[in-house]
Design a protein around this motif. Structure first.
Motif, mmCIF file in Angstrom:
data_model
loop_
_atom_site.group_PDB
_atom_site.id
_atom_site.type_symbol
_atom_site.label_atom_id
_atom_site.label_comp_id
_atom_site.label_asym_id
_atom_site.label_seq_id
_atom_site.Cartn_x
_atom_site.Cartn_y
_atom_site.Cartn_z
ATOM 1 N N PRO A 292 72.395 -65.978 91.201
ATOM 2 C CA PRO A 292 73.701 -65.544 90.185
ATOM 3 C C PRO A 292 73.022 -64.382 89.567
ATOM 4 N N GLU A 293 71.822 -63.976 89.619
ATOM 5 C CA GLU A 293 71.287 -62.792 89.010
ATOM 6 C C GLU A 293 71.532 -61.444 90.035
ATOM 7 N N ASP A 294 72.210 -61.784 91.251
ATOM 8 C CA ASP A 294 72.838 -60.845 91.972
ATOM 9 C C ASP A 294 74.214 -60.053 91.559
ATOM 10 N N THR A 295 74.703 -60.975 90.751
ATOM 11 C CA THR A 295 76.181 -60.614 90.395
ATOM 12 C C THR A 295 76.078 -59.047 89.865
ATOM 13 N N ALA A 296 76.812 -58.288 90.210
ATOM 14 C CA ALA A 296 76.976 -56.884 89.858
ATOM 15 C C ALA A 296 78.210 -56.238 90.806
ATOM 16 N N VAL A 297 78.272 -55.087 90.230
ATOM 17 C CA VAL A 297 78.985 -54.006 91.076
ATOM 18 C C VAL A 297 78.211 -53.242 92.058
ATOM 19 N N TYR A 298 78.419 -53.229 93.103
ATOM 20 C CA TYR A 298 77.579 -52.606 94.277
ATOM 21 C C TYR A 298 77.907 -51.331 94.635
ATOM 22 N N TYR A 299 77.360 -50.437 94.761
ATOM 23 C CA TYR A 299 77.444 -48.993 95.189
ATOM 24 C C TYR A 299 76.654 -48.531 96.104
ATOM 25 N N CYS A 300 77.289 -47.774 97.343
ATOM 26 C CA CYS A 300 76.296 -47.158 98.111
ATOM 27 C C CYS A 300 76.442 -45.717 97.532
ATOM 28 N N ALA A 301 75.368 -44.939 98.127
ATOM 29 C CA ALA A 301 75.365 -43.765 97.798
ATOM 30 C C ALA A 301 74.624 -42.953 98.951
ATOM 31 N N ALA A 302 75.135 -41.622 99.027
ATOM 32 C CA ALA A 302 74.468 -40.840 100.208
ATOM 33 C C ALA A 302 73.601 -39.567 99.583
ATOM 34 N N SER A 303 72.443 -39.361 100.475
ATOM 35 C CA SER A 303 71.715 -38.248 100.116
ATOM 36 C C SER A 303 71.731 -37.461 101.397
ATOM 37 N N THR A 304 71.867 -35.891 101.204
ATOM 38 C CA THR A 304 71.623 -35.081 102.300
ATOM 39 C C THR A 304 69.931 -34.872 102.562
ATOM 40 N N ARG A 305 69.037 -35.406 101.811
ATOM 41 C CA ARG A 305 68.101 -35.363 102.151
ATOM 42 C C ARG A 305 67.607 -36.613 102.939
ATOM 43 N N ASN A 306 66.702 -36.595 103.860
ATOM 44 C CA ASN A 306 66.153 -37.860 104.436
ATOM 45 C C ASN A 306 65.162 -38.446 103.793
ATOM 46 N N THR A 307 65.705 -39.413 103.064
ATOM 47 C CA THR A 307 65.066 -40.001 102.020
ATOM 48 C C THR A 307 65.157 -41.767 101.910
#
Length: 124
Positions: free
Chosen positions: A88-103
């Motif tokens: 239940p604590e995994d409940t959330a809005v999940y976002y993906c994000a991109a970085s132009t750095r190789n990180t």
């Protein structure tokens, strides 16, 4: 510039699995690292997992280690987040994000582009 679209969220029970997808479009395909972050109501956005340009390196938050797996299929310009043994604590809005750095950074400001998010709700 990178456009990101997440999918795969939904309502599940504790112990179930979900796989989130993040489809990316970019003028320089696959030359970006991708991170997953999540935000629950009333909480700050938190890091979940990240993967480098070609998937050699990954990073996970302690709270999801052993349960979540991040991977990428560069042929499909898609990054996945396989989530097992959901709580239940995994409940959330999940976002993906991109970085132009190789990180594989877990810091949100290291990411330049963000999707609109997909809701995950885990019932007890």
């Amino acid at each position: 510039q990178v456009q990101l679209v997440e999918s795969g969220g939904g309502l599940v029970q504790a112990g179930d699995s979900l796989r989130l997808s993040c489809i990316a479009s970019s003028r320089t395909p696959n030359r970006y690292a991708v991170g997953w972050f999540r935000q629950a109501p009333g909480n700050e956005r938190e890091f979940v997992a990240a993967i480098s340009w070609v998937g050699v390196s990954t990073n996970y938050a302690d709270s999801v280690k052993g349960r979540f797996t991040i991977s990428r299929d560069n042929a499909k310009t898609t990054v996945y987040l396989q989530m097992n043994s959901l709580k239940p604590e995994d409940t959330a809005v999940y976002y993906c994000a991109a970085s132009t750095r190789n990180t594989v950074s877990g810091v949100s400001r290291d990411y330049n582009y963000w999707g609109q998010g997909t809701q995950v709700f885990v019932s007890a």
